[in-house]
Motif scaffolding. Sequence first.
Motif, PDB file in Angstrom:
ATOM      1  N   LEU A  96       0.578  -1.421   0.192  1.00  0.00           N
ATOM      2  CA  LEU A  96      -0.033  -0.132  -0.068  1.00  0.00           C
ATOM      3  C   LEU A  96       0.722   0.874  -0.308  1.00  0.00           C
ATOM      4  N   LEU A  97       1.969   1.272   0.365  1.00  0.00           N
ATOM      5  CA  LEU A  97       2.800   2.453   0.632  1.00  0.00           C
ATOM      6  C   LEU A  97       3.148   2.748  -1.260  1.00  0.00           C
ATOM      7  N   ALA A  98       3.626   1.502  -1.990  1.00  0.00           N
ATOM      8  CA  ALA A  98       4.437   1.755  -2.806  1.00  0.00           C
ATOM      9  C   ALA A  98       2.676   2.771  -3.834  1.00  0.00           C
ATOM     10  N   ILE A  99       1.872   1.724  -3.615  1.00  0.00           N
ATOM     11  CA  ILE A  99       0.213   2.857  -4.152  1.00  0.00           C
ATOM     12  C   ILE A  99       0.056   3.575  -3.940  1.00  0.00           C
ATOM     13  N   VAL A 100       0.823   4.754  -2.777  1.00  0.00           N
ATOM     14  CA  VAL A 100       0.276   5.650  -2.354  1.00  0.00           C
ATOM     15  C   VAL A 100       1.887   6.780  -3.394  1.00  0.00           C
ATOM     16  N   PHE A 101       2.234   6.408  -2.740  1.00  0.00           N
ATOM     17  CA  PHE A 101       3.752   6.898  -3.678  1.00  0.00           C
ATOM     18  C   PHE A 101       3.802   6.654  -5.463  1.00  0.00           C
ATOM     19  N   SER A 102       2.490   6.296  -5.761  1.00  0.00           N
ATOM     20  CA  SER A 102       2.539   5.988  -7.486  1.00  0.00           C
ATOM     21  C   SER A 102       1.388   7.246  -7.976  1.00  0.00           C
ATOM     22  N   GLY A 103       0.825   8.185  -6.301  1.00  0.00           N
ATOM     23  CA  GLY A 103      -0.042   8.477  -7.494  1.00  0.00           C
ATOM     24  C   GLY A 103      -1.287   7.695  -7.307  1.00  0.00           C
ATOM     25  N   MET A 104      -1.248   6.989  -6.285  1.00  0.00           N
ATOM     26  CA  MET A 104      -2.335   5.279  -6.795  1.00  0.00           C
ATOM     27  C   MET A 104      -2.902   5.947  -8.363  1.00  0.00           C
ATOM     28  N   PHE A 105      -1.288   5.142  -8.556  1.00  0.00           N
ATOM     29  CA  PHE A 105      -1.500   5.052 -10.484  1.00  0.00           C
ATOM     30  C   PHE A 105      -1.734   6.106 -11.192  1.00  0.00           C
ATOM     31  N   GLY A 106      -1.560   7.132 -10.705  1.00  0.00           N
ATOM     32  CA  GLY A 106      -1.894   8.399 -11.559  1.00  0.00           C
ATOM     33  C   GLY A 106      -3.395   9.116 -11.765  1.00  0.00           C
ATOM     34  N   LEU A 107      -4.263   8.416 -10.634  1.00  0.00           N
ATOM     35  CA  LEU A 107      -5.616   8.491 -10.566  1.00  0.00           C
ATOM     36  C   LEU A 107      -5.655  10.412 -10.186  1.00  0.00           C
ATOM     37  N   VAL A 108      -4.564  10.553  -9.155  1.00  0.00           N
ATOM     38  CA  VAL A 108      -4.376  12.263  -8.995  1.00  0.00           C
ATOM     39  C   VAL A 108      -4.846  12.960  -9.930  1.00  0.00           C
ATOM     40  N   ASN A 109      -4.036  12.777 -11.073  1.00  0.00           N
ATOM     41  CA  ASN A 109      -4.358  13.721 -12.393  1.00  0.00           C
ATOM     42  C   ASN A 109      -5.391  13.827 -13.543  1.00  0.00           C
ATOM     43  N   VAL A 110      -6.534  12.281 -12.986  1.00  0.00           N
ATOM     44  CA  VAL A 110      -7.635  11.991 -13.516  1.00  0.00           C
ATOM     45  C   VAL A 110      -9.034  11.950 -13.085  1.00  0.00           C
ATOM     46  N   ASN A 111      -8.993  11.774 -11.210  1.00  0.00           N
ATOM     47  CA  ASN A 111     -10.233  12.621 -10.544  1.00  0.00           C
ATOM     48  C   ASN A 111      -9.550  12.320  -9.602  1.00  0.00           C
ATOM     49  N   THR A 112      -9.512  13.932  -8.790  1.00  0.00           N
ATOM     50  CA  THR A 112      -9.415  14.409  -7.603  1.00  0.00           C
ATOM     51  C   THR A 112     -10.200  13.887  -6.898  1.00  0.00           C
ATOM     52  N   LEU A 148     -12.331  11.458  -6.540  1.00  0.00           N
ATOM     53  CA  LEU A 148     -12.010  10.032  -6.296  1.00  0.00           C
ATOM     54  C   LEU A 148     -10.520   9.753  -5.802  1.00  0.00           C
ATOM     55  N   PHE A 149      -9.295  11.055  -5.774  1.00  0.00           N
ATOM     56  CA  PHE A 149      -8.296   9.893  -5.561  1.00  0.00           C
ATOM     57  C   PHE A 149      -8.604  10.647  -3.993  1.00  0.00           C
ATOM     58  N   ILE A 150      -9.002  11.379  -3.369  1.00  0.00           N
ATOM     59  CA  ILE A 150      -8.809  11.684  -1.782  1.00  0.00           C
ATOM     60  C   ILE A 150      -9.767  10.476  -1.911  1.00  0.00           C
ATOM     61  N   VAL A 151     -10.819  10.050  -1.928  1.00  0.00           N
ATOM     62  CA  VAL A 151     -11.295   9.132  -1.011  1.00  0.00           C
ATOM     63  C   VAL A 151     -11.228   7.837  -1.203  1.00  0.00           C
ATOM     64  N   LEU A 152      -9.808   7.412  -2.288  1.00  0.00           N
ATOM     65  CA  LEU A 152      -9.341   6.505  -2.498  1.00  0.00           C
ATOM     66  C   LEU A 152      -8.214   6.279  -1.274  1.00  0.00           C
TER      67      LEU A 152
END
Length: 506
Positions: A110-126, A128-132
Amino acid sequence: MSNATAVDGGVRKGKLGQRIAYACGNLGQSAFYNAMSTYFVVYVTSCLFSGVDKALAAKLIGVITSLVVIIRIAEIFIDPLLGNIVDNTTTKWGRFRPWQFIGGAVSAVLLAIVFSGMFGLVNVNTTLFIVLFVITFVVLDVFYSLRDISYWGMIPALSSDSHERSTYTSLGSFTGSIGYNGITIVVIPIVTYFSYMFTGKHAESQSGWTAFGIIVMLLGILTAWTVAFGTKESTSALRAKAQKNGNPLEAFKALFQNDQLLWVALSYLLYAIANVATTGVLLFLFKFVLDNPAAYSATGVIALVAGLIMAPLYPILNKRIPRRYLYIGGMISMIVAYVLLGLFSTNIVVVFIALVLFYVPGTLIQMTAILSLTDSIEYGQLKNGKRNEAVTLSVRPMLDKIGGALSNGITGFIAVAAGMTGSATAADMTPANIHTFEVCAFYVPLVLIVLSLLVFTFKVKISEKMHAEIVEQLEAKLTAGEVSDEEAKTVETVEAVNEKAKTLTE
């Protein structure tokens, strides 16, 4: 004769292998903690929202850092419950090793996922990113806590010998210093190297931070599984009785009834907040004030060398100097360091001198706090008639979590307040920006260190001498039948009673 030698050699070899396996665990665990408590917020403020409008990015940084603080503070109340879960775990692997295997793997991934920006989701839907992100961070924190609590709680399960237990504690602290400070040394080289590899630019990028997260993940899994597969829990009557010790309600009750535990905890908490808040923004000092980010790696070298020297030196010093004075001396050294950092933050030579004074006493302070918390177990037993080992040992992870949570919030606040976010450089810093940074990074933590020193000096009474007297009183009560065997048969009292019986027979 040869058989005896072989057996003894086998025992020593077994102990050596188990010691090494156990020590490896805190190498990855401390690296993980530093990555989350320090560099996650650095990543959030400098890179995560780099593709977002600057005004929106500032708001999102505020949201993320606030959520981290709220989540982690809320979860600290869960730690005694998690300790209770660990204490009541029954498997063929034992009580603690399964949580090293499971907790280490889940939290690392889960740490690796967090440092990936949730697989780039932050740049797609902020949104949804916050919720996940909230869901992921909560699960990550819970499983990291299970790993941390089971790691330190495992020591009594590895040996009933007090000397052997102190050896495991020292080894864990030693490798923890390497893991925690090693991350400080390698974080910038790793992020810069992988950023250049994937983007062709010598600047921080999402790919560089993702690579950093993956490396910490692999280290976390490897070291947790080394403990899971390389150690073996012992079985004893003492441990069987400890299994019956308390429920969640009693866990919280034990914390609030032990005044010495609370005073030590408060003093350590004030120190931890100040310490982690400052280390969390030292990269900003080198990047935005000194305009020399490459020199930041030397900070990790200083901290690493200080830990490697002071960890094995602590028992030697403590034989000659009461730990109370080691703690006070360490605090005075940190106060001098903060004054130098506040007054001479633009002078790199003075900064490095201050950092030596800042990092050298860290082990003295932390080891004293851990030993004082441990001694408060017997104090609470004498005062309340109940021994609460697991609950007491869960306090330290709780305090570190509070410090880490507040550090995340402080780091994010400083970054935004001092204009040290996004693509900002040292050339963009105004005298007002630098002054804001100095106040938040050095002067506020200085106040916390002074308060920590005052609490410890005037409120913490537990000492080596007092602990010895407490053990004698417990022994006397046990001998007189005033305390039942269920409650009072600690390692110390059993050894003391046996020693007295041996003396009488001789």
